[in-house]
Design an enzyme around this catalytic site. Structure first.
Site, PDB file in Angstrom:
ATOM      1  N   LYS A   1       0.639  -1.178  -0.067  1.00  0.00           N
ATOM      2  CA  LYS A   1      -0.133  -0.084  -0.134  1.00  0.00           C
ATOM      3  C   LYS A   1       0.849   1.239  -0.020  1.00  0.00           C
ATOM      4  CE  LYS A   1      -4.045  -2.095   2.220  1.00  0.00           C
ATOM      5  NZ  LYS A   1      -4.723  -2.341   3.572  1.00  0.00           N
TER       6      LYS A   1
ATOM      7  N   LYS B   1      -7.845 -10.513 -10.457  1.00  0.00           N
ATOM      8  CA  LYS B   1      -9.017 -10.581  -9.711  1.00  0.00           C
ATOM      9  C   LYS B   1      -9.911  -9.690  -9.866  1.00  0.00           C
ATOM     10  CE  LYS B   1      -9.406 -10.873  -4.695  1.00  0.00           C
ATOM     11  NZ  LYS B   1      -8.677 -10.628  -3.580  1.00  0.00           N
TER      12      LYS B   1
ATOM     13  N   LYS C   1     -13.462  -3.658  -8.069  1.00  0.00           N
ATOM     14  CA  LYS C   1     -14.233  -2.488  -8.530  1.00  0.00           C
ATOM     15  C   LYS C   1     -13.072  -1.295  -8.946  1.00  0.00           C
ATOM     16  CE  LYS C   1     -18.323  -0.222  -6.541  1.00  0.00           C
ATOM     17  NZ  LYS C   1     -19.164   0.036  -5.428  1.00  0.00           N
TER      18      LYS C   1
END
Ligand code: TRP
Length: 349
Positions: A111, A191, A194
């Site tokens: 991240k 995968k 959204k």
């Protein structure tokens, strides 16, 4: 009965990947465990996001979870930020875990690389809040995907470290690994998610035409260039996986037989899948419409969930305070819910 805890980020309307990879399993677990499901909005703010969108993301997700069968009469569904004991316990845990352990968390590293302009302390201590989520309810089992195993391991380390230093309060939780399908997106490459825009949103169910259009776009087994080329459902990333997840054994046999012998085309296979998805999600479509027509239901569910969660959370936090040796006046007991304030915001003594 054992307690299960799981959390999900408030990403708004769910997609088929969320359903097959997590929520469907949650619905089943309700038969065997006492379940506590949490929408982790305090986790969500560790990444850059649009504050104007947050309320919508939460309410859309709750509608979907309720419509899919999360049963708030028998179990607990709540919003993390409505139960302040989560951040309180996370603060306590910050004092029993070392920096080095958190620096090694692969999700933190990923991240940080993703948002180099916003590597904040919340992102760093994210797994500590996750440990607090789980341990506040003394959950024994945590259904999560592979990507969360390191965080569950950390929660065990935290429990052990706290118990060792202050005395036993927490059980050691375990990840509940079920072999759930990992659904690729309609691009057949990554995968379903959204953020990649390759999702099949659950809201498409109930709109047959839109569903068939979306399935038509799904990439299939690359070996089937022409109608007469045989293929294999196991090499068909999205359509094959969905058939295996929801179609009956008879239909699945028809799919394997037809695909491997080129007896059926991808259009036939997708048509059958659309029929089966429509049947599978008929109840969801109906319940979702009812919930959308009655927004008070959603608010009520969340309010009720927070009250139920807080009773349990405060009990654990009380034990923690005692072990920590924090001073408390003898006569005052913690309230299970916040006392009502008058119109000036004053709370009666
Ligand atoms: N980190 C988890 C995820 O991104 C979400 C989460 C937060 C969670 N708290 C949790 C999962 C506690 C299980 C238990 O998927």
């Amino acid at each position: 009965m054992k307690t299960v805890f799981s959390g999900i980020q408030p990403s708004g309307e769910l997609h088929l990947g969320n359903y097959l990879g997590a929520v469907r399993n949650w619905v089943t677990l309700q038969e065997q465990y006492r379940c506590i499901f949490c929408i982790v909005d305090y986790h969500a703010i560790t990444q850059t996001y649009d504050a104007k969108e947050m309320a919508k993301r939460v309410s859309e997700m709750v509608v979907d979870l309720l419509a899919l069968g999360i049963d708030t009469d028998r179990h607990i569904l709540f919003l993390q930020s409505m139960v302040p004991e989560h951040t309180e316990l996370a603060w306590v845990f910050n004092n029993v875990i070392g920096m080095g352990v958190l620096e090694r968390m692969t999700q933190f590293k990923d991240k940080s690389e993703h948002q180099p302009e916003n590597i904040n302390v919340g992102l760093f201590t994210y797994p500590v809040l996750q440990a607090a989520d789980i341990l506040l309810y003394k959950a024994e089992a945590v259904p999560v995907g592979q990507d969360q195993l390191q965080h569950i391991e950390l929660a065990r380390d935290v429990a052990r470290a706290f118990n060792h230093r202050f005395g036993k309060v927490f059980p050691e939780c375990e990840a509940l690994m079920t072999n759930l399908p990992k659904l690729l997106g309609i691009d057949g490459k990554a995968k379903m998610s959204k953020s990649l825009g390759n999702q099949i949103p659950l809201t498409v169910f109930g709109n047959d035409k839109a569903l068939r259009k979306l399935l038509a776009r799904c990439v299939t087994d690359e070996k089937r260039v022409q109608r007469e080329d045989p293929g294999n459902p196991d090499d068909c990333p999205t359509i094959g996986t969905m058939h295996k997840a929801i179609s009956s054994p008879e239909d699945l046999a028809w799919v394997y037989q037809g695909c491997t012998t080129a007896g059926i085309g991808c259009v036939d296979c997708k048509g059958k899948l659309a029929d089966n998805l429509n049947a599978h999600f008929a109840g969801y479509v109906e319940r979702r419409a009812a919930l959308l027509a009655d927004p008070g239901k959603v608010e009520e569910a969340l309010a009720k969930g927070a009250v139920k969660a807080r009773v349990l959370a405060q009990r654990t936090l009380g034990e923690v305070h005692k072990k920590l040796g924090l001073w408390r006046p003898k006569a005052v007991k913690p309230a299970a819910t916040e006392p009502a304030a008058n119109e000036h915001g004053e709370v009666a003594p």
